[in-house]
Design a protein around this motif. Sequence first.
Motif, mmCIF file in Angstrom:
data_model
loop_
_atom_site.group_PDB
_atom_site.id
_atom_site.type_symbol
_atom_site.label_atom_id
_atom_site.label_comp_id
_atom_site.label_asym_id
_atom_site.label_seq_id
_atom_site.Cartn_x
_atom_site.Cartn_y
_atom_site.Cartn_z
ATOM 1 N N ARG A 373 0.825 -1.197 0.000
ATOM 2 C CA ARG A 373 0.000 0.000 0.000
ATOM 3 C C ARG A 373 0.864 1.253 0.000
ATOM 4 N N THR A 374 0.293 2.329 -0.545
ATOM 5 C CA THR A 374 0.966 3.618 -0.521
ATOM 6 C C THR A 374 0.651 4.340 0.776
ATOM 7 N N GLY A 375 1.375 5.434 1.007
ATOM 8 C CA GLY A 375 0.968 6.379 2.025
ATOM 9 C C GLY A 375 -0.121 7.297 1.482
ATOM 10 N N THR A 376 -0.451 8.326 2.255
ATOM 11 C CA THR A 376 -1.527 9.244 1.853
ATOM 12 C C THR A 376 -1.137 10.700 2.125
ATOM 13 N N THR A 377 0.151 11.008 2.040
ATOM 14 C CA THR A 377 0.633 12.278 2.574
ATOM 15 C C THR A 377 0.721 13.417 1.569
ATOM 16 N N GLY A 378 0.242 13.268 0.338
ATOM 17 C CA GLY A 378 0.171 14.398 -0.567
ATOM 18 C C GLY A 378 1.452 14.681 -1.320
ATOM 19 N N ARG A 379 1.473 15.864 -1.979
ATOM 20 C CA ARG A 379 2.517 16.145 -2.952
ATOM 21 C C ARG A 379 3.757 16.811 -2.372
ATOM 22 N N THR A 380 3.742 17.213 -1.107
ATOM 23 C CA THR A 380 4.894 17.909 -0.525
ATOM 24 C C THR A 380 5.578 17.096 0.566
ATOM 25 N N THR A 381 5.380 15.792 0.531
ATOM 26 C CA THR A 381 6.035 14.894 1.488
ATOM 27 C C THR A 381 6.545 13.679 0.725
ATOM 28 N N ASN A 382 7.790 13.366 0.871
ATOM 29 C CA ASN A 382 8.322 12.151 0.255
ATOM 30 C C ASN A 382 7.811 10.929 1.007
ATOM 31 N N SER A 383 7.635 9.846 0.288
ATOM 32 C CA SER A 383 6.970 8.682 0.874
ATOM 33 C C SER A 383 7.450 7.418 0.186
ATOM 34 N N SER A 384 7.373 6.315 0.898
ATOM 35 C CA SER A 384 7.678 4.996 0.350
ATOM 36 C C SER A 384 6.498 4.075 0.609
ATOM 37 N N PRO A 385 6.313 3.060 -0.237
ATOM 38 C CA PRO A 385 5.213 2.128 -0.009
ATOM 39 C C PRO A 385 5.526 1.162 1.122
ATOM 40 N N THR A 386 4.487 0.502 1.607
ATOM 41 C CA THR A 386 4.605 -0.462 2.689
ATOM 42 C C THR A 386 4.142 -1.828 2.207
ATOM 43 N N THR A 387 4.907 -2.862 2.509
ATOM 44 C CA THR A 387 4.447 -4.228 2.251
ATOM 45 C C THR A 387 3.528 -4.645 3.389
ATOM 46 N N VAL A 388 2.278 -4.906 3.051
ATOM 47 C CA VAL A 388 1.281 -5.281 4.062
ATOM 48 C C VAL A 388 1.395 -6.747 4.415
ATOM 49 N N SER A 389 1.535 -7.583 3.397
ATOM 50 C CA SER A 389 1.611 -9.026 3.667
ATOM 51 C C SER A 389 2.221 -9.750 2.485
ATOM 52 N N THR A 390 2.814 -10.903 2.770
ATOM 53 C CA THR A 390 3.311 -11.827 1.748
ATOM 54 C C THR A 390 2.769 -13.200 2.109
ATOM 55 N N SER A 391 1.985 -13.766 1.198
ATOM 56 C CA SER A 391 1.270 -15.007 1.526
ATOM 57 C C SER A 391 1.302 -15.975 0.353
ATOM 58 N N THR A 392 0.985 -17.218 0.645
ATOM 59 C CA THR A 392 0.775 -18.231 -0.383
ATOM 60 C C THR A 392 -0.687 -18.656 -0.338
ATOM 61 N N TYR A 393 -1.334 -18.648 -1.514
ATOM 62 C CA TYR A 393 -2.750 -18.991 -1.596
ATOM 63 C C TYR A 393 -2.940 -20.212 -2.490
ATOM 64 N N PRO A 394 -3.777 -21.170 -2.079
ATOM 65 C CA PRO A 394 -4.138 -22.258 -2.984
ATOM 66 C C PRO A 394 -5.077 -21.726 -4.060
ATOM 67 N N VAL A 395 -4.897 -22.228 -5.276
ATOM 68 C CA VAL A 395 -5.770 -21.846 -6.389
ATOM 69 C C VAL A 395 -6.881 -22.886 -6.484
ATOM 70 N N SER A 396 -8.117 -22.441 -6.329
ATOM 71 C CA SER A 396 -9.274 -23.339 -6.359
ATOM 72 C C SER A 396 -10.191 -22.942 -7.513
ATOM 73 N N GLY A 397 -10.377 -23.850 -8.467
ATOM 74 C CA GLY A 397 -11.202 -23.529 -9.624
ATOM 75 C C GLY A 397 -10.652 -22.375 -10.424
ATOM 76 N N GLY A 398 -9.337 -22.203 -10.394
ATOM 77 C CA GLY A 398 -8.694 -21.114 -11.124
ATOM 78 C C GLY A 398 -8.750 -19.783 -10.411
ATOM 79 N N SER A 399 -9.217 -19.757 -9.154
ATOM 80 C CA SER A 399 -9.443 -18.480 -8.465
ATOM 81 C C SER A 399 -8.775 -18.439 -7.095
ATOM 82 N N ILE A 400 -8.502 -17.207 -6.666
ATOM 83 C CA ILE A 400 -8.152 -16.955 -5.280
ATOM 84 C C ILE A 400 -8.982 -15.774 -4.788
#
Length: 561
Positions: A373-400
């Motif tokens: 996700r990104t931050g929300t601090t506007g155009r006059t603040t430098n910002s970096s994204p945040t990794t929220v989660s890293t997961s493994t998902y089973p694919v069921s019927g072609g979907s997750i």
Amino acid sequence: MRRSVVPVLFLVAAGLFVPSPASAAGNTLTVNVGTTVRPVTHVASGGLYAVDTGTKPPLEQMYPLKMNHLTQPPYGVQQLGNGATVPCCDGLQVAGKVTAAGARQFWRLPDIYKDFPYKWVSWADWESKVRTMVNARLGATTTTNIDGYELWNEPDWTWNTSSAGAFNAGWTRTYQLIRTLDTVTPIVGPSYSIYNHDWLVAFLTNAKNTGTLPDVIVWHELDVHSYNNVAAHVSDYRAIEQSLGISARPISINEYASPDQVDIPSVAAHYMAVFERYGIRDAERAYWYEAGTLNGLLYNNSPTASYWAYKWYGDMAGNIVQTVPQSWLDGVAAYDSTRKIVNVVFGGDSGANTVKVNGLSGLGSQVSVVLSRTGTTGRTTNSSPTTVSTSTYPVSGGSITVPVSGMDALAAYQLLITPTSGVSTWQQRYEAENATAVNANRFSSGSASNGGYVGQIDGTANMRNQSFVDFIVNVPAARAYTMTIGYANATGATATQGLAYNGGAWQTVSYPPTAAWGVFGSTISTSVTLKAGYNVIRLAKGAPNFAGGTGYAELDYLQLA
């Protein structure tokens, strides 16, 4: 741009700069990987007055965005927008940087005037200015990627009817003057500040009757609810074309987002989604604040929060695939079949929501999913994204189904889905249809890599109509790479194109004949020595400082190994 138009500001004053999220949680964004919308061309990544000279902005910050298209002021700009004390961003002065970044540009001709709204002097003055601007472009014999003269900007409120006469007549007069000087460069407009059915009917009727139809149709989407209106506007415009017997024009939205929207990452995701979904050719972020900052994506030449939404969008390759929004939850998605990567950029709702992704059977029985996700601090603040989660998902019927809890309605999110193993750490195949195709066209073919290719790479006459394809590639190390080119050549004889990279010397590549046009599988290979990081590789039938290729060839992809 730089206005006080009532339709924009009364809504902003009401505090509706971003849609109010639904009160009940549980909305779902559905991504259908198997339903292709169009090739990735990063439609929404452009900007107005986004690029200045020198290191403002740095090319290294532009490359990751894969900027599609820009609107810049013309040669000799005098415009002092948004409190500037000196003119900025002359389209001729920045042309090398624009081309190096893989973008193209319109010239907004009335920005030759200092004031906004423009202060009309006389027809003699305007026509003298037009001649100066166009002749400057014609004299720039090594400058490419200027693909349109924008004759006026927001004539619905900036054209001086009492002094200059009716705008439609003024359009015709200016168009005809330019065509006495330059018969090649596209002419674009009418660039109304809002979409208006009646204005467009009257404009197009006059343009058809006088032989002055624009090559690209332009209007602005600056209302705070504009992204909800794009579908209706496009549908209505296409109906107008049909009713008047006018062939379909590409659509450019060369100003989008209201002043309070332009720095909200989730709003960017909404605009990306609708522009891709409804067939817009290019779209440029509006210029409300500082010029030369990629429209607020950079502050002191470093990324702000919204930059990362566009960077994730810039990472997309292959094809844009279908997304189905719910409530305010929307986004854009792409599938790169060569690396088996699904990239989703989304946002717009709060609380606990869900992204359901269908069509994943080709990625294996389970997939790796990284949520950021990104931050929300506007155009006059430098910002970096945040990794929220890293997961493994089973694919069921072609979907997750991926739950996204605690969403912020202002932030943008990325869902990156890959196989659990075997994914290259860097992109090696680059599809021609994803690249910058200048005076050439994109087509589809069942035998082409990822289903698309670029053909009609035919022009050699001069810098305005020479044909080439520019690939922006990103490599991990400085060294020699074997570059394989997928192509078709049904001329019956060997064809040639020029190859150059990073502004270096030209060499010739040769394409032996193949069985048919649009039928792929044939390749040639050559060696290129690239620097670590971003490089621009050009394959050209014609380009400045290149004598020109022979015969004809269609391009499917290039691959580095």
